[in-house]
Scaffold this motif. Structure first.
Motif, PDB file in Angstrom:
ATOM      1  N   ILE A 157      -7.713   4.857  -5.672  1.00 57.29           N
ATOM      2  CA  ILE A 157      -7.397   3.486  -6.083  1.00 57.29           C
ATOM      3  C   ILE A 157      -7.220   3.431  -7.598  1.00 57.29           C
ATOM      4  CG2 ILE A 157      -8.378   1.170  -6.273  1.00 57.29           C
ATOM      5  CD1 ILE A 157      -9.691   1.797  -3.444  1.00 57.29           C
TER       6      ILE A 157
ATOM      7  N   SER B  55     -11.922   7.594  -2.256  1.00 59.45           N
ATOM      8  CA  SER B  55     -11.200   6.319  -2.190  1.00 59.45           C
ATOM      9  C   SER B  55     -11.165   5.634  -3.552  1.00 59.45           C
ATOM     10  CB  SER B  55     -11.852   5.382  -1.171  1.00 59.45           C
ATOM     11  OG  SER B  55     -11.732   5.904   0.117  1.00 59.45           O
TER      12      SER B  55
ATOM     13  N   GLY C 235      -3.386   3.602  -8.294  1.00 62.32           N
ATOM     14  CA  GLY C 235      -3.138   2.178  -8.220  1.00 62.32           C
ATOM     15  C   GLY C 235      -2.965   1.672  -6.799  1.00 62.32           C
ATOM     16  N   SER C 236      -3.497   2.403  -5.846  1.00 63.59           N
ATOM     17  CA  SER C 236      -3.408   2.006  -4.441  1.00 63.59           C
ATOM     18  C   SER C 236      -4.321   0.824  -4.165  1.00 63.59           C
ATOM     19  CB  SER C 236      -3.812   3.165  -3.528  1.00 63.59           C
ATOM     20  OG  SER C 236      -2.954   4.265  -3.701  1.00 63.59           O
ATOM     21  N   LYS C 237      -4.006   0.100  -3.141  1.00 61.78           N
ATOM     22  CA  LYS C 237      -4.864  -0.986  -2.675  1.00 61.78           C
ATOM     23  C   LYS C 237      -5.948  -0.386  -1.773  1.00 61.78           C
ATOM     24  CE  LYS C 237      -2.222  -4.384  -4.199  1.00 61.78           C
ATOM     25  NZ  LYS C 237      -2.505  -4.914  -5.481  1.00 61.78           N
ATOM     26  N   GLU C 238      -7.142  -0.952  -1.843  1.00 63.10           N
ATOM     27  CA  GLU C 238      -8.240  -0.436  -1.036  1.00 63.10           C
ATOM     28  C   GLU C 238      -7.879  -0.411   0.444  1.00 63.10           C
ATOM     29  OE1 GLU C 238     -12.996  -1.035  -0.206  1.00 63.10           O
ATOM     30  OE2 GLU C 238     -11.979  -2.403  -1.557  1.00 63.10           O
ATOM     31  N   ARG C 239      -7.188  -1.433   0.906  1.00 61.13           N
ATOM     32  CA  ARG C 239      -6.851  -1.520   2.326  1.00 61.13           C
ATOM     33  C   ARG C 239      -5.864  -0.446   2.780  1.00 61.13           C
ATOM     34  NH1 ARG C 239      -4.140  -5.839  -0.075  1.00 61.13           N
ATOM     35  NH2 ARG C 239      -1.876  -5.682   0.086  1.00 61.13           N
ATOM     36  N   SER C 240      -5.204   0.206   1.829  1.00 57.66           N
ATOM     37  CA  SER C 240      -4.199   1.202   2.201  1.00 57.66           C
ATOM     38  C   SER C 240      -4.721   2.637   2.162  1.00 57.66           C
ATOM     39  CB  SER C 240      -2.974   1.079   1.300  1.00 57.66           C
ATOM     40  OG  SER C 240      -3.292   1.471  -0.020  1.00 57.66           O
TER      41      SER C 240
END
Length: 75
Positions: A29, A25, A33-38
């Protein structure tokens, strides 16, 4: 997005699986550049006797063009 599925032989501890999920994870991220929630991570334990039919044939052999890291090769 993204969802990661890790398939491995049974025998790893819950702590090891949790650490792996957290490490994957963090890197997703950081790199994408993903959001943690996604980000989601699933871990499936596959018995050694079932590996060839349930993992190797459908996910590795049949999808060679999609592999960014092939078994047996260094990165």
């Amino acid at each position: 997005m993204p969802h990661i599925v890790v398939k491995l032989w049974p025998g790893k501890s819950e702590q090891q699986k949790q650490e792996l999920a957290e490490a994957l994870s963090r890197d997703v991220i950081r790199i994408l550049g993903s959001k943690e929630r996604s980000v989601s991570v699933g871990i499936e334990e596959i018995a050694p006797d079932d590996w060839h039919d349930e993992v190797y044939n459908p996910d590795i052999s049949a999808k060679q063009a999609l592999l960014y890291k092939k078994p047996g090769y260094s990165m």
